[in-house]
Write an enzyme that holds these catalytic residues in place. Structure first.
Site, PDB file in Angstrom:
ATOM      1  NE  ARG A  70      -2.723  -0.126   3.370  1.00  0.00           N
ATOM      2  CZ  ARG A  70      -3.953   0.340   3.443  1.00  0.00           C
ATOM      3  NH1 ARG A  70      -4.924  -0.327   2.881  1.00  0.00           N
ATOM      4  NH2 ARG A  70      -4.214   1.457   4.076  1.00  0.00           N
ATOM      5  CE  LYS A 118       1.182   6.265  -9.123  1.00  0.00           C
ATOM      6  NZ  LYS A 118       0.019   6.706  -9.901  1.00  0.00           N
ATOM      7  CD  GLU A 145      -1.972   6.691 -17.935  1.00  0.00           C
ATOM      8  OE1 GLU A 145      -0.802   6.535 -17.574  1.00  0.00           O
ATOM      9  OE2 GLU A 145      -2.746   7.482 -17.395  1.00  0.00           O
ATOM     10  CE  LYS A 168      -5.194   8.491 -16.390  1.00  0.00           C
ATOM     11  NZ  LYS A 168      -4.528   9.267 -15.398  1.00  0.00           N
ATOM     12  CD1 TRP A 179      -0.164   8.709   3.045  1.00  0.00           C
ATOM     13  CD2 TRP A 179       1.446   7.776   1.812  1.00  0.00           C
ATOM     14  NE1 TRP A 179      -0.126   9.353   1.840  1.00  0.00           N
ATOM     15  CE2 TRP A 179       0.839   8.806   1.062  1.00  0.00           C
ATOM     16  CE3 TRP A 179       2.501   7.047   1.240  1.00  0.00           C
ATOM     17  CZ2 TRP A 179       1.241   9.132  -0.226  1.00  0.00           C
ATOM     18  CZ3 TRP A 179       2.884   7.371  -0.052  1.00  0.00           C
ATOM     19  CH2 TRP A 179       2.259   8.399  -0.770  1.00  0.00           C
ATOM     20  CD  GLU A 199      -6.055  12.644 -16.395  1.00  0.00           C
ATOM     21  OE1 GLU A 199      -5.073  13.120 -16.961  1.00  0.00           O
ATOM     22  OE2 GLU A 199      -5.993  11.620 -15.675  1.00  0.00           O
TER      23      GLU A 199
HETATM   24  C1  F6R Z   1      -0.666   9.345 -15.835  1.00  0.00           C
HETATM   25  C2  F6R Z   1       0.273   9.726 -14.797  1.00  0.00           C
HETATM   26  C3  F6R Z   1       1.430  10.580 -15.177  1.00  0.00           C
HETATM   27  C4  F6R Z   1       1.843  11.489 -14.019  1.00  0.00           C
HETATM   28  C5  F6R Z   1       3.111  12.251 -14.348  1.00  0.00           C
HETATM   29  C6  F6R Z   1       3.492  13.205 -13.238  1.00  0.00           C
HETATM   30  O1  F6R Z   1      -1.735   8.619 -15.314  1.00  0.00           O
HETATM   31  O2  F6R Z   1       0.155   9.321 -13.683  1.00  0.00           O
HETATM   32  O3  F6R Z   1       1.156  11.348 -16.311  1.00  0.00           O
HETATM   33  O4  F6R Z   1       0.795  12.364 -13.730  1.00  0.00           O
HETATM   34  O5  F6R Z   1       4.156  11.370 -14.587  1.00  0.00           O
HETATM   35  O6  F6R Z   1       3.678  12.519 -12.056  1.00  0.00           O
HETATM   36  P1  F6R Z   1       3.658  13.245 -10.670  1.00  0.00           P
HETATM   37  O7  F6R Z   1       2.266  13.756 -10.440  1.00  0.00           O
HETATM   38  O8  F6R Z   1       4.055  12.203  -9.668  1.00  0.00           O
HETATM   39  O9  F6R Z   1       4.619  14.382 -10.747  1.00  0.00           O
END
Ligand code: F6R
Length: 608
Positions: free
Chosen positions: A27, A603, A488, A485, A74, A481
């Site tokens: 998590r 991620k 991807e 989504k 967290w 957005e």
């Molecule tokens: C798409 C996604 C990415 C992030 C991007 C920025 O679903 O998650 O486009 O939004 O890589 O990431 P952060 O918000 O962690 O800076």
């Protein structure tokens, strides 16, 4: 969010607690700790970082005892550190507490407790709970816990272990999940099923306002008024993998469903009795806002799409001009930054290399940087001058859902806070908007009840290789957005277009059956978008319209219509995004993709 595990029984608790914490590792967390009642009383081991670090500490200094509580943290209040890790104790080391959730009135309680002589050793909101229980303890632990929690405002799932009554564990739930596992001569507490599944499949699920008193051989359930209650013991049939995902097929679907909670947590403690917005713990002041003449927002990917909506929110509410940049572009375009420029960096992870570089560039040029991020202690949070945390909880699926929509909530609150500071909104309008913000989680819950209709629409588009999203204003930003989504996770090529722009070239791509998803949630632009729908329809497009409840007119032109509940126009994206996330989700799963781990993506993007 954080994880809780508790054990009382005939076995040594250290291994059971560590095992439970490991099962909650997936998590996300930033520190971990345990408290065990040993021969010498309550003893704690806590460590910032991985559970393996806590394990190393326990190997060096093991704890032996038959009752204990453990926690993966967290961070929400106070950076990740040994001191801020749970369990927290009172000054006499008689009470130990682990807590999930947010205590809204902790600053006020802390001041009151300090007046009474209690010393605080952490920056957390949780520590007030251990002192409060100690303060109310008069020989009856359940009674002391009941009295203590009656002072708390916010969300809490807590487990309590006390040296006064080491034959008991106490669990209380309010707006944060908690379950009790029932074994033979042993009982368990868990914030989630995986924490205890290895040991028992028989559980009580606590409801808000319920408390459990566990001994080795018994579990008593009661209300916070102290009235005993009977509850059905449930049998969990899930396997471990299902349990990790809360019974959902994927983390993404789970996280889509967590949005109502994420909205509540992001708003928690920040909406003042319906009359104002405050950001306790951040230094952003009304005086600073009054000095801001320009705003630049920098972000990447989904966070950039949230920023595009943030721009419209801030400009409409405050009339301060806002520019939005992709962080990777900002740093190389020599932006004009002055001392009265506020730069807002938006990042779920707080570790995105381009966003960090852009904010560093802004700081060098003398701007004040406000971060909107989900991760306390992240690089973005550490380097920003002010921080507005979203409290979406850890996001595991690569495709961002709850983090994006919580960023929208943060922008709504920020916009209203700025507007109030600048007097561009009156008190009555603010009160009305706050009431609408508070309704958003309920509206999303209602939307999530009807996933089937979205799944059917997804079936219709899942075989296509190209499609368009169109919209105007906020709907255009939301379309970007929605398109990302879908791309991807389903790998269907899609483009988001400003609805009025299509006829300047891309309309040539519309042919018989091309799916066009038309977002039409902005009342003022409805007629214009309706004409654009007719334009594509006349070229053979298969149109799926998304609009507000009550706009049945669109059924005459569109092939399918998705309805979303009405709210203040600026807030609509935070409800309208939900069916769009689901559409992408179902399209991807129908195509058989690994929804949580799309190809080629990570991620957190920590390289340029
Ligand atoms: C798409 C996604 C990415 C992030 C991007 C920025 O679903 O998650 O486009 O939004 O890589 O990431 P952060 O918000 O962690 O800076």
């Amino acid at each position: 969010m954080c994880g809780i595990v508790g054990y009382i029984g005939k076995r040594d608790s250290q291994g059971i607690l560590l095992g439970g914490l490991k099962k909650l590792e997936y998590r996300g967390y930033d520190s971990a700790g345990v408290a065990i009642h040993t021969k010498t009383g309550l003893e704690l081991r806590k460590s910032k970082g991985r559970i393996s670090e806590l394990e190393t500490r326990l190997e060096a200094q093991p704890l032996s005892g038959f009752a204990g509580i453990g926690h993966t943290r967290w961070a929400t209040h106070g950076k990740p550190s040994d001191a801020n890790s749970h369990p927290h104790t009172d000054n006499e080391m008689n009470i130990s507490v682990v807590h999930n959730g947010i205590i809204e009135n902790h600053l006020q309680l802390k001041a009151e407790l300090e007046q009474l002589g209690y010393r605080f050793v952490s920056e957390t909101d949780t520590e007030v709970i251990s002192h409060l229980i100690a303060h109310h303890y008069k020989g009856d632990l359940p009674e002391a816990v009941r009295k203590a929690v009656s002072h708390l405002r916010g969300a809490y799932a807590i487990a309590v272990l006390s040296a006064h009554e080491p034959d008991k564990l106490i669990a209380v739930r309010w707006a944060s999940p908690l379950i009790i596992g029932v074994g033979e001569g042993e009982n368990f507490i868990g914030s989630d099923i995986p924490a205890i599944l290895e040991h028992t499949r028989s559980v009580y699920i606590l409801n808000d306002g319920e408390m459990a008193v566990l001994t080795r051989d018994n579990v008593e359930l009661m209300t916070l008024e102290g009235n005993f209650i009977a509850k059905q013991l449930l049998r969990i049939e899930w396997d471990f993998v299902m349990a990790e995902k809360g019974g959902y097929d994927t983390f993404m679907l789970k996280e889509i469903h967590e949005q109502p909670r994420a909205y509540r947590d992001t708003m928690r403690g920040r909406l003042l009795e319906g009359t104002g917005i405050s950001f306790p713990g951040t230094s952003l002041s009304a005086r600073q806002i009054r000095g801001v003449k320009h705003i630049h927002i920098v972000a990447c990917g989904t966070a950039y799409h949230a920023a595009l909506i943030g721009k419209q929110v801030i400009e409409r509410l405050t009339r301060i001009p806002v520019e939005v940049d992709l962080a990777s572009e900002y740093r190389y375009r020599m932006p004009v930054i002055g001392a009265n420029t506020l730069v807002i960096a938006v990042s779920q992870s707080g570790e995105t290399a381009d966003t960090l570089a852009a904010m560093r560039e802004a700081k060098l040029a003398g701007a004040r940087v406000l971060a909107i991020t989900n991760v306390i202690g992240s690089s973005v949070a550490r380097e920003a001058d002010d921080i507005l945390f979203t409290h979406a909880g850890p996001e595991i699926a690569v495709a961002s859902t709850k983090a994006y929509s919580s960023q929208l909530i943060a922008f709504y609150m920020l916009g209203l806070f700025m507007a109030r500071s600048l007097n561009t909104i009156d008190r009555a309008a603010l009160t009305e908007m706050i009431a609408m913000l508070e309704r958003l989680p309920y509206q999303v819950e209602r939307l999530l009840e009807d996933k089937e209709s979205i799944r059917r629409i997804a079936e219709r588009i899942s075989g296509r290789e190209h499609l368009f999203f169109i919209g105007r204003g906020l709907d255009y930003s939301l379309a970007m957005e929605a398109s990302l989504k879908l791309k991807e996770i389903s790998y269907i090529h899609s483009e988001a277009y400003a609805a009025g722009e299509l006829k300047h070239g891309s309309l040539a791509l519309i042919e018989e059956g091309t799916p066009v998803i038309a977002l039409a949630t902005q009342e003022l632009l409805l007629e214009k978008t309706a004409s654009n729908i007719k334009e594509v329809k006349a070229r053979g497009a298969y149109v799926i319209a998304l609009t507000l409840e009550g706009n049945e007119e669109l059924e005459k032109t569109a092939d399918q219509v998705i309805y979303v509940p009405r709210t203040y126009s600026l807030f609509t994206p935070s409800v309208a995004v939900v069916p769009l996330q689901l559409l992408a989700y179902y399209a991807a799963s129908i195509r058989g993709h690994d929804v949580d781990k799309p190809r080629n993506l990570a991620k957190s993007v920590t390289v340029e």
